[in-house]
Design a protein around this motif. Structure first.
Motif, PDB file in Angstrom:
ATOM      1  N   GLY A  57       4.847   5.111   6.720  1.00  0.00           N
ATOM      2  CA  GLY A  57       4.443   5.060   8.125  1.00  0.00           C
ATOM      3  C   GLY A  57       3.207   4.210   8.334  1.00  0.00           C
ATOM      4  N   PHE A  58       2.252   4.283   7.402  1.00  0.00           N
ATOM      5  CA  PHE A  58       1.053   3.460   7.488  1.00  0.00           C
ATOM      6  C   PHE A  58       1.403   1.980   7.450  1.00  0.00           C
ATOM      7  CE2 PHE A  58      -1.998   0.961   4.981  1.00  0.00           C
ATOM      8  CZ  PHE A  58      -3.076   0.968   5.858  1.00  0.00           C
ATOM      9  N   TYR A  59       2.224   1.573   6.470  1.00  0.00           N
ATOM     10  CA  TYR A  59       2.589   0.159   6.336  1.00  0.00           C
ATOM     11  C   TYR A  59       3.380  -0.330   7.547  1.00  0.00           C
ATOM     12  CZ  TYR A  59       0.929  -0.384   1.567  1.00  0.00           C
ATOM     13  OH  TYR A  59       0.126  -0.483   0.456  1.00  0.00           O
ATOM     14  N   GLU A  60       4.362   0.446   7.973  1.00  0.00           N
ATOM     15  CA  GLU A  60       5.185   0.028   9.118  1.00  0.00           C
ATOM     16  C   GLU A  60       4.368  -0.007  10.408  1.00  0.00           C
ATOM     17  OE1 GLU A  60       8.375  -1.251   9.104  1.00  0.00           O
ATOM     18  OE2 GLU A  60       7.886  -1.263   6.975  1.00  0.00           O
ATOM     19  N   GLY A  61       3.449   0.928  10.560  1.00  0.00           N
ATOM     20  CA  GLY A  61       2.593   0.934  11.744  1.00  0.00           C
ATOM     21  C   GLY A  61       1.684  -0.282  11.788  1.00  0.00           C
ATOM     22  N   ARG A  62       1.109  -0.626  10.640  1.00  0.00           N
ATOM     23  CA  ARG A  62       0.239  -1.806  10.575  1.00  0.00           C
ATOM     24  C   ARG A  62       1.028  -3.084  10.829  1.00  0.00           C
ATOM     25  NH1 ARG A  62      -2.905  -2.989   5.105  1.00  0.00           N
ATOM     26  NH2 ARG A  62      -0.742  -3.217   4.464  1.00  0.00           N
ATOM     27  N   LYS A  63       2.230  -3.149  10.282  1.00  0.00           N
ATOM     28  CA  LYS A  63       3.082  -4.324  10.501  1.00  0.00           C
ATOM     29  C   LYS A  63       3.455  -4.445  11.986  1.00  0.00           C
ATOM     30  CE  LYS A  63       7.285  -4.396   8.886  1.00  0.00           C
ATOM     31  NZ  LYS A  63       8.455  -4.441   8.005  1.00  0.00           N
ATOM     32  N   ALA A  64       3.790  -3.326  12.610  1.00  0.00           N
ATOM     33  CA  ALA A  64       4.134  -3.339  14.039  1.00  0.00           C
ATOM     34  C   ALA A  64       2.928  -3.766  14.877  1.00  0.00           C
ATOM     35  CB  ALA A  64       4.625  -1.960  14.475  1.00  0.00           C
ATOM     36  N   TYR A  65       1.741  -3.324  14.490  1.00  0.00           N
ATOM     37  CA  TYR A  65       0.521  -3.720  15.205  1.00  0.00           C
ATOM     38  C   TYR A  65       0.351  -5.234  15.165  1.00  0.00           C
ATOM     39  CZ  TYR A  65      -4.421  -4.660  15.957  1.00  0.00           C
ATOM     40  OH  TYR A  65      -5.611  -5.199  16.412  1.00  0.00           O
ATOM     41  N   TRP A  66       0.476  -5.844  13.971  1.00  0.00           N
ATOM     42  CA  TRP A  66       0.280  -7.287  13.841  1.00  0.00           C
ATOM     43  C   TRP A  66       1.421  -8.070  14.492  1.00  0.00           C
ATOM     44  CZ3 TRP A  66      -4.055  -9.570  13.418  1.00  0.00           C
ATOM     45  CH2 TRP A  66      -5.128  -8.905  12.827  1.00  0.00           C
ATOM     46  N   ASP A  67       2.634  -7.537  14.477  1.00  0.00           N
ATOM     47  CA  ASP A  67       3.731  -8.200  15.198  1.00  0.00           C
ATOM     48  C   ASP A  67       3.429  -8.243  16.689  1.00  0.00           C
ATOM     49  OD1 ASP A  67       5.117  -8.678  12.888  1.00  0.00           O
ATOM     50  OD2 ASP A  67       6.613  -7.102  13.203  1.00  0.00           O
ATOM     51  N   ALA A  68       2.902  -7.165  17.227  1.00  0.00           N
ATOM     52  CA  ALA A  68       2.542  -7.124  18.651  1.00  0.00           C
ATOM     53  C   ALA A  68       1.409  -8.101  18.948  1.00  0.00           C
ATOM     54  CB  ALA A  68       2.158  -5.703  19.061  1.00  0.00           C
TER      55      ALA A  68
END
Length: 175
Positions: A38-49
């Motif tokens: 969840g940490f990795y996917e959340g960080r990736k989603a943040y940078w994609d946004a």
């Protein structure tokens, strides 16, 4: 005289029993990877946004001045998927009417790597910038695996090449 007895098998205690602690081990084994994922996917989603937001702000092609070229110049520049190419300065033939220069700015160095890339199209005869495009990219930031890292970028390269097609006004073979 009264005697006090301590009940050794009492279920009431101030903390976890041994059995409670043993049951926590499988729960932790399941919960920890879920939290890390969840940490990795959340960080990736943040940078994609963030990449999407930055791209909407200043990404894409800007044509500052259209360039007149001959059909012979089109052959010198070459084609890429049916579109006129703009070679980088170091690889451009000496008689190419335009060339490109690229500047990359790293916004985040590592996991995920995020950068802003600006490419300028320069007219050779007067060294004037006639067009530019800005793109943003994110690479990596995934849950650790042996797979190839994911990426996100904008704008779409096909759109950039299509928009750059409007840079040129192709004239007859008068050159």
């Amino acid at each position: 005289m009264s005697r006090r007895y301590v009940n050794v098998l009492s279920t009431k205690s101030g903390g976890f029993s041994l059995l409670g602690w043993l049951l926590m081990i499988p729960a932790a084994i399941v919960a920890l990877p879920i939290l890390v994922f969840g940490f990795y996917e959340g960080r990736k989603a943040y940078w994609d946004a963030k990449v999407r937001e930055m791209c909407e702000k200043d990404g894409g092609v800007r044509i500052l001045e259209r360039v007149r070229i001959s059909k012979a110049d089109v052959e010198v520049l070459g084609h890429n998927n049916g579109k006129i190419s703009v070679p980088i300065k170091e690889a451009a033939p000496r008689n190419a009417p335009v060339y490109s220069e690229m500047k990359t700015t790293h916004l985040r160095e590592w996991n995920p790597e995020v950068w802003r890339r600006e490419v300028s199209v320069v007219r050779r005869e007067d060294q004037k910038v006639v067009a530019a495009w800005v793109s943003y990219s994110r690479v990596g930031g995934d849950f650790p695996t042996f797979a190839h890292p994911s990426s996100r970028g904008c704008p779409d390269l096909r759109r950039v090449t299509s928009d750059l097609e409007h840079l040129f006004i192709v004239e007859g073979d008068s050159k």
